[in-house]
Design a protein around this motif. Structure first.
Motif, short mmCIF file in Angstrom:
data_model
loop_
_atom_site.label_atom_id
_atom_site.label_comp_id
_atom_site.label_asym_id
_atom_site.label_seq_id
_atom_site.Cartn_x
_atom_site.Cartn_y
_atom_site.Cartn_z
N LEU A 90 0.83 -1.21 0.00
CA LEU A 90 0.00 0.00 0.00
C LEU A 90 0.87 1.26 0.00
O LEU A 90 0.56 2.25 -0.68
N ASP A 91 1.96 1.22 0.74
CA ASP A 91 2.86 2.37 0.81
C ASP A 91 3.49 2.64 -0.56
O ASP A 91 3.63 3.79 -0.97
N SER A 92 3.86 1.59 -1.28
CA SER A 92 4.46 1.78 -2.61
C SER A 92 3.45 2.37 -3.59
O SER A 92 3.79 3.26 -4.38
N LEU A 93 2.22 1.90 -3.55
CA LEU A 93 1.20 2.45 -4.44
C LEU A 93 0.92 3.92 -4.12
O LEU A 93 0.79 4.75 -5.03
N ALA A 130 9.97 7.25 -11.31
CA ALA A 130 9.50 7.02 -9.94
C ALA A 130 9.01 5.58 -9.77
O ALA A 130 9.28 4.94 -8.74
N ALA A 131 8.30 5.05 -10.77
CA ALA A 131 7.82 3.67 -10.67
C ALA A 131 8.98 2.69 -10.64
O ALA A 131 8.99 1.73 -9.84
N LEU A 132 9.97 2.90 -11.50
CA LEU A 132 11.14 2.01 -11.50
C LEU A 132 11.91 2.11 -10.19
O LEU A 132 12.39 1.10 -9.67
N ARG A 133 12.02 3.31 -9.67
CA ARG A 133 12.74 3.50 -8.40
C ARG A 133 12.04 2.77 -7.25
O ARG A 133 12.70 2.10 -6.44
N LEU A 134 10.74 2.86 -7.17
CA LEU A 134 10.00 2.18 -6.11
C LEU A 134 10.05 0.67 -6.28
O LEU A 134 10.16 -0.07 -5.29
#
Length: 285
Positions: A90-93, A130-134
């Motif tokens: 949930l935190d990543s989303l 940002a998506a790749l980093r997370l």
């Protein structure tokens, strides 16, 4: 073709087995960190709406609130021993919306829309970075072979820091009143792409998670500095954000040097350990 149930298969659990008993077994310490994460998500989505309505300063402050809540929810989960896999996902989303989508849209509504497709491409690249980093962070956090000294660094610019730093042109506009001309928008798009590259790269950045304890003899000084920073952030938010963004960018070379020093020391220690004879192979005296 549907498969027929086997004769010895167990029946599905009834509602009496999984109902009230499951609800009573969920401690509140698992709920509180997720509520904080959802509040951060609401702050990020509110920033998008405020930017669309033209309230740029309020949109910036909403992203700052989301960053603060993102730093708090993990510490609350660890303090309450309420860390769960569900909370991590949930935190990543929420982080992707707050720090990958919201800052780019704020910049697009402010200035990048003047470039048309080029401005939108810059926003897309920032969101992808940002998506790749997370995703990379979620993979590396489960790596058991990672040395302990690496926990002092992030691989690539963290998403919350990237969201704060990428808004630097907007801070300068709000403080000094710089005009948003198409030529200036080209420079802003290039800056957005630069921050996106820093997020997707493997450049080490200092991790604030290692600052868990404060020495007793420096407690009063640290308390004074934190209180002064909060007061300045409350009365001069844009000026403080400019200073924090420039300070963070200036710390990147120091992070790289510290990382290389620790990596060299770890490599020398590993070589020394390999050169030592195995105790099982050394004959007794």
């Amino acid at each position: 073709m549907s498969q027929e149930p086997q004769a010895d298969a167990k029946p599905y659990p009834t509602r009496a087995r999984i109902g009230p008993r499951g609800l009573r077994g969920l401690p509140l310490r698992f709920v509180i960190p997720n509520v904080v994460t959802l509040l951060a998500l609401c702050a990020g989505l509110t920033a998008i709406r405020l930017a669309a309505d033209g309230h740029l300063e309020s949109a910036v402050l909403a992203i700052v609130v989301a960053a603060v809540l993102d730093g708090v929810d993990g510490r609350i989960a660890r303090a309450l021993k309420g860390s769960t896999r569900f909370g991590a996902e949930l935190d990543s989303l929420a982080d992707f919306i707050d720090f990958g989508v919201a800052p780019g849209l704020v910049l697009y509504f402010w200035s990048l829309h003047q470039l048309g497709t080029l401005g939108w491409v810059a926003v897309l690249f920032f969101a992808i970075a940002a998506a790749l980093r997370l995703a990379r962070f979620n993979v590396m956090i489960d790596d058991p072979d990672r040395p302990a000294w690496m926990t002092k660094f992030f691989t690539g610019m963290p998403a919350p820091a990237g969201a704060i730093v990428v808004l630097l042109p907007l801070y300068l506009h709000l403080v000094f009143g710089f005009e948003t001309t198409p030529k200036a928008s080209v420079l802003e798009a290039g800056y957005v792409l630069l921050v996106a590259l820093l997020m997707a790269s493997r450049i080490p950045h200092y991790s604030g998670k290692s600052l868990g304890r404060v020495p007793r003899d420096k407690f009063i000084f640290v308390l004074f500095v934190v209180a002064a920073a909060l007061v300045m952030l409350a009365f001069f938010p844009m000026q403080m954000l400019i200073g924090l963004s420039l300070l963070y960018l200036g710390m990147i070379p120091a992070s790289i040097r510290a990382y290389k020093t620790l990596a060299a020391a770890d490599g020398a220690g590993e070589t020394a350990r390999k050169d030592e004879p195995d105790a099982a192979q050394v004959p007794p005296a």
